[in-house]
Design a protein around this motif. Sequence first.
Motif, PDB file in Angstrom:
ATOM      1  N   GLU A  66       0.240  11.723  -4.633  1.00 12.69           N
ATOM      2  CA  GLU A  66       0.175  13.435  -4.919  1.00 12.69           C
ATOM      3  C   GLU A  66       1.751  13.561  -5.121  1.00 12.69           C
ATOM      4  O   GLU A  66       1.930  14.581  -6.035  1.00 12.69           O
ATOM      5  N   PRO A  70       1.997   5.030   1.015  1.00 12.34           N
ATOM      6  CA  PRO A  70       1.803   5.687   2.284  1.00 12.34           C
ATOM      7  C   PRO A  70       0.897   7.007   1.753  1.00 12.34           C
ATOM      8  O   PRO A  70       0.853   7.224   0.449  1.00 12.34           O
ATOM      9  N   GLU A  71       0.095   7.484   2.829  1.00  8.77           N
ATOM     10  CA  GLU A  71      -0.831   8.435   2.629  1.00  8.77           C
ATOM     11  C   GLU A  71       0.109   9.694   1.891  1.00  8.77           C
ATOM     12  O   GLU A  71       0.906  10.079   2.543  1.00  8.77           O
ATOM     13  N   GLY A  72      -0.689  10.269   0.757  1.00 12.99           N
ATOM     14  CA  GLY A  72       0.112  11.486   0.197  1.00 12.99           C
ATOM     15  C   GLY A  72       0.924  11.099  -1.011  1.00 12.99           C
ATOM     16  O   GLY A  72       1.458  12.030  -1.508  1.00 12.99           O
ATOM     17  N   LYS A 109       0.714  -1.147   0.056  1.00 10.27           N
ATOM     18  CA  LYS A 109      -0.117  -0.041  -0.026  1.00 10.27           C
ATOM     19  C   LYS A 109       1.030   1.204   0.068  1.00 10.27           C
ATOM     20  O   LYS A 109       1.969   1.457   0.779  1.00 10.27           O
TER      21      LYS A 109
END
Length: 95
Positions: free
Chosen positions: A54, A49-51, A47
């Motif tokens: 972007e 990582p968050e962000g 998965k």
Amino acid sequence: MSTQKKVKISKQRQMTIPKEYFDALQMQDEVTVELVEGGILIKPVHKLPEGFAEQLLESLVEKGFSGQELVEKFKEATQSAGWSTFSVTEEKDTI
């Protein structure tokens, strides 16, 4: 890594992945399972990582990628086992 291990399968069809395999593949909490000729192929799901997506897109755009080339580079980066890097042809394309 071509070592084989024999593992037991429970009555609920569950099996334990040997720790050394789990660690070597940096497995987390999900895998994909595919029926292949003569067996089952199990692959870890990594998965992002968050962000990360972007940041990756911003970096690729800054490097001049756009259109279909941007899409391909993004796919390449997010589908690799080490999602924070991806192979490129020129050093300037490295994130």
